[in-house]
Design a protein around this motif. Structure first.
Motif, PDB file in Angstrom:
ATOM      1  N   UNK A 166       0.809  -1.066  -0.163  1.00  0.00           N
ATOM      2  CA  UNK A 166      -0.010  -0.011  -0.050  1.00  0.00           C
ATOM      3  C   UNK A 166       1.071   0.837  -0.013  1.00  0.00           C
ATOM      4  N   UNK A 167       0.600   2.584  -0.155  1.00  0.00           N
ATOM      5  CA  UNK A 167       1.589   3.716   0.430  1.00  0.00           C
ATOM      6  C   UNK A 167       1.636   3.781   1.094  1.00  0.00           C
ATOM      7  N   UNK A 168       2.043   3.309   2.521  1.00  0.00           N
ATOM      8  CA  UNK A 168       2.208   3.233   3.051  1.00  0.00           C
ATOM      9  C   UNK A 168       3.766   1.955   3.265  1.00  0.00           C
ATOM     10  N   UNK A 169       4.257   1.528   1.986  1.00  0.00           N
ATOM     11  CA  UNK A 169       4.956   0.608   1.177  1.00  0.00           C
ATOM     12  C   UNK A 169       5.306  -0.350   2.136  1.00  0.00           C
ATOM     13  N   UNK A 170       4.016  -0.439   3.242  1.00  0.00           N
ATOM     14  CA  UNK A 170       3.697  -2.192   3.906  1.00  0.00           C
ATOM     15  C   UNK A 170       3.714  -3.216   2.980  1.00  0.00           C
ATOM     16  N   UNK A 171       4.379  -4.840   3.197  1.00  0.00           N
ATOM     17  CA  UNK A 171       4.128  -5.820   2.616  1.00  0.00           C
ATOM     18  C   UNK A 171       2.214  -6.625   3.469  1.00  0.00           C
ATOM     19  N   UNK A 172       1.468  -6.455   2.809  1.00  0.00           N
ATOM     20  CA  UNK A 172       0.368  -7.280   3.183  1.00  0.00           C
ATOM     21  C   UNK A 172       0.882  -8.902   2.149  1.00  0.00           C
ATOM     22  N   UNK A 173      -0.056 -10.178   3.138  1.00  0.00           N
ATOM     23  CA  UNK A 173       0.383 -11.436   3.274  1.00  0.00           C
ATOM     24  C   UNK A 173      -0.877 -11.883   3.375  1.00  0.00           C
ATOM     25  N   UNK A 174      -2.049 -12.715   2.086  1.00  0.00           N
ATOM     26  CA  UNK A 174      -2.594 -13.786   2.591  1.00  0.00           C
ATOM     27  C   UNK A 174      -2.707 -14.786   3.207  1.00  0.00           C
ATOM     28  N   UNK A 175      -3.475 -15.376   4.831  1.00  0.00           N
ATOM     29  CA  UNK A 175      -2.879 -16.220   5.208  1.00  0.00           C
ATOM     30  C   UNK A 175      -2.995 -17.618   5.009  1.00  0.00           C
ATOM     31  N   UNK A 176      -2.029 -18.855   4.643  1.00  0.00           N
ATOM     32  CA  UNK A 176      -2.750 -20.303   4.294  1.00  0.00           C
ATOM     33  C   UNK A 176      -2.142 -20.978   5.446  1.00  0.00           C
ATOM     34  N   UNK A 177      -0.969 -20.753   5.673  1.00  0.00           N
ATOM     35  CA  UNK A 177      -0.402 -21.744   6.276  1.00  0.00           C
ATOM     36  C   UNK A 177       1.354 -21.007   6.972  1.00  0.00           C
ATOM     37  N   UNK A 178       1.146 -20.937   8.021  1.00  0.00           N
ATOM     38  CA  UNK A 178       2.642 -20.663   8.853  1.00  0.00           C
ATOM     39  C   UNK A 178       3.616 -21.122   7.735  1.00  0.00           C
ATOM     40  N   UNK A 179       3.888 -22.287   7.336  1.00  0.00           N
ATOM     41  CA  UNK A 179       5.205 -22.795   6.463  1.00  0.00           C
ATOM     42  C   UNK A 179       5.234 -22.160   5.422  1.00  0.00           C
ATOM     43  N   UNK A 180       3.356 -21.731   4.470  1.00  0.00           N
ATOM     44  CA  UNK A 180       3.276 -21.104   3.050  1.00  0.00           C
ATOM     45  C   UNK A 180       3.500 -19.034   3.388  1.00  0.00           C
ATOM     46  N   UNK A 181       4.177 -19.354   4.692  1.00  0.00           N
ATOM     47  CA  UNK A 181       3.172 -17.575   5.244  1.00  0.00           C
ATOM     48  C   UNK A 181       5.130 -16.744   4.500  1.00  0.00           C
ATOM     49  N   UNK A 182       5.314 -15.989   3.616  1.00  0.00           N
ATOM     50  CA  UNK A 182       6.822 -15.058   3.314  1.00  0.00           C
ATOM     51  C   UNK A 182       7.192 -14.285   4.881  1.00  0.00           C
ATOM     52  N   UNK A 183       8.757 -14.463   4.304  1.00  0.00           N
ATOM     53  CA  UNK A 183       9.088 -13.747   5.633  1.00  0.00           C
ATOM     54  C   UNK A 183       9.356 -12.428   5.767  1.00  0.00           C
ATOM     55  N   UNK A 184       9.082 -11.625   5.092  1.00  0.00           N
ATOM     56  CA  UNK A 184       8.842 -10.129   4.992  1.00  0.00           C
ATOM     57  C   UNK A 184       7.596  -9.634   5.010  1.00  0.00           C
TER      58      UNK A 184
END
Length: 409
Positions: A338-356
């Protein structure tokens, strides 16, 4: 497991005291707030939950009375009968509620020929609502209604749904003071065009206005192209109430910079029964200034697709600690930054969750076997969903110490 989570939970529903009372306890809580605010003579406090032929016998024989006077369908008095007990009265500290009554006028308010009768209603208000017999054309006594001089706790003055009442005269300076939030709707006649009151028929007169001193109240507005006349407004003092319009969003307030809501426990921002409204879209949300204090919003019966963006939630609702009476909304479908330069991630599982991830969308679940992936939550600031931690071998949760807000709706 030791929890080290320091999380501000963003609540979408808030318990509050409104202008109506659901119980005697609510009434006395509101009255205590009135009498505790100022020095008073206990003999001049009227503490009855309704004004009727029995309770009026104990009405204080004082020039200044501390009270919330309630006249409703159970009041068995005429206006002239009430007036006999109010003959000495010149000042009410507290408020007045005339709702669902059989009164035909408000002539019980004393000395109508003089500008001497005052309401000091900083901690309550004046409410005249749903009175089917209040007739058109009666002369309102000269009433001076005052809130706090600095405008931080304006008096609420609401005249609603009185079908025979010509309420237009209630909107001019003869009866009101500048620190009053006016809402006059649903009567036989409502406010005409006045310098400080926005109405549907007068929008064109606000084309050059930059400041609305008595809030913004719009209802039954079908011609939304008229909203362009509010495009220069950069400051609003008072409540915002937009009902029964065809407005799609609030983008017409494109110049808004400051909103000074009244410090009351009732709703200060109401979007209700606007069937075409699909977005909030209030411009400049990151730079709008709102003073601290109670801020209760109500978003109710809007378009089924009405949604709030991540940026709106973070930059406006979280930042100003907004609470809701109702929030008929969903989260807008967004991905990426978004405009605040924050990375959004959809959650499926902890294993598939990105690091950032800085923002997680969805119900976050930490379960057995996820212990090695818990470091992925180090930079998570916002969670839009529920949080579940179960059946793990974790001994502490320091990886969630940056989580600032959780919103679940």
């Amino acid at each position: 497991m030791t929890a080290l989570i320091h999380t501000i939970l963003f609540l979408f529903f808030h318990v509050f005291v409104s202008s109506t009372f659901s119980s005697d306890a609510d009434f006395y809580a509101a009255l205590n707030k009135v009498v505790d605010w100022v020095q008073h003579d206990p003999k001049c406090v009227f503490n009855k939950t309704i004004l009727d032929s029995e309770t009026i016998k104990s009405f204080p024989d004082c020039e200044t009375v501390f009270a919330i006077i309630v006249v409703n369908e159970n009041t068995d008095l005429t206006s002239s009968q009430i007036k006999k007990y109010f003959s000495k009265l010149t000042w009410i500290t507290g408020g007045l509620r005339v709702e669902n009554s059989n009164l035909t006028d408000l002539a019980f308010l004393p000395k109508p020929e003089q500008f001497t009768f005052c309401f000091y209603c900083e901690n309550y208000g004046v409410y005249i609502r749903n009175n089917s017999n209040l007739v058109a054309g009666f002369k309102l006594p000269a009433v001076y209604i005052s809130g706090n001089e600095d405008g931080k706790k304006n008096c609420r003055f609401e005249v609603e749904n009185n079908p025979k009442l010509n309420a237009g005269m209630m909107c001019n300076g003869t009866y009101l003071h500048t620190d009053t939030d006016i809402k006059v709707v649903g009567n036989l006649k409502n406010c005409g065009c006045t310098p400080d009151v926005v109405t549907e028929n007068c929008l064109s007169e606000f084309a050059e206005k930059t400041y609305l001193a008595k809030g913004l109240h719009l209802t039954k507005l079908n011609e939304t192209n008229q909203l362009i006349y509010l495009s220069n407004v950069n400051q609003i003092t008072g409540a915002i109430d937009i009902q029964n319009t065809n407005a799609r969003d609030l983008s017409f307030l494109k110049s808004i910079k400051n909103i000074d809501f009244p410090s009351v426990s009732s709703v200060v921002f109401n979007l209700q029964n606007n069937p075409e409204m699909t977005r909030f879209a209030l411009p400049n949300i990151s730079s709008i200034n709102i003073p601290e204090g109670t801020k209760l919003f109500n978003f109710e019966n809007l378009h089924p697709d009405f949604c709030l963006t991540i940026e709106e939630l973070i930059q406006f609702f979280f930042r100003h600690k907004i609470s809701f009476q109702n929030i008929h909304a969903k989260l807008c479908n967004e991905t990426g930054k978004n405009s605040s330069d924050l990375m959004m991630c959809g959650f499926e599982s902890m294993n598939k969750l990105p690091n950032n991830c800085n923002i997680i969308l969805g119900d976050l679940r930490v379960e057995a076997g996820d212990e090695m992936d818990i470091v992925k939550l180090d930079s998570v600031y916002y969670l839009f969903g529920s949080l579940t931690i179960r059946n793990t071998k974790l001994e502490k949760m320091e990886n969630l110490q940056n989580l600032a807000n959780v919103a679940y709706f």
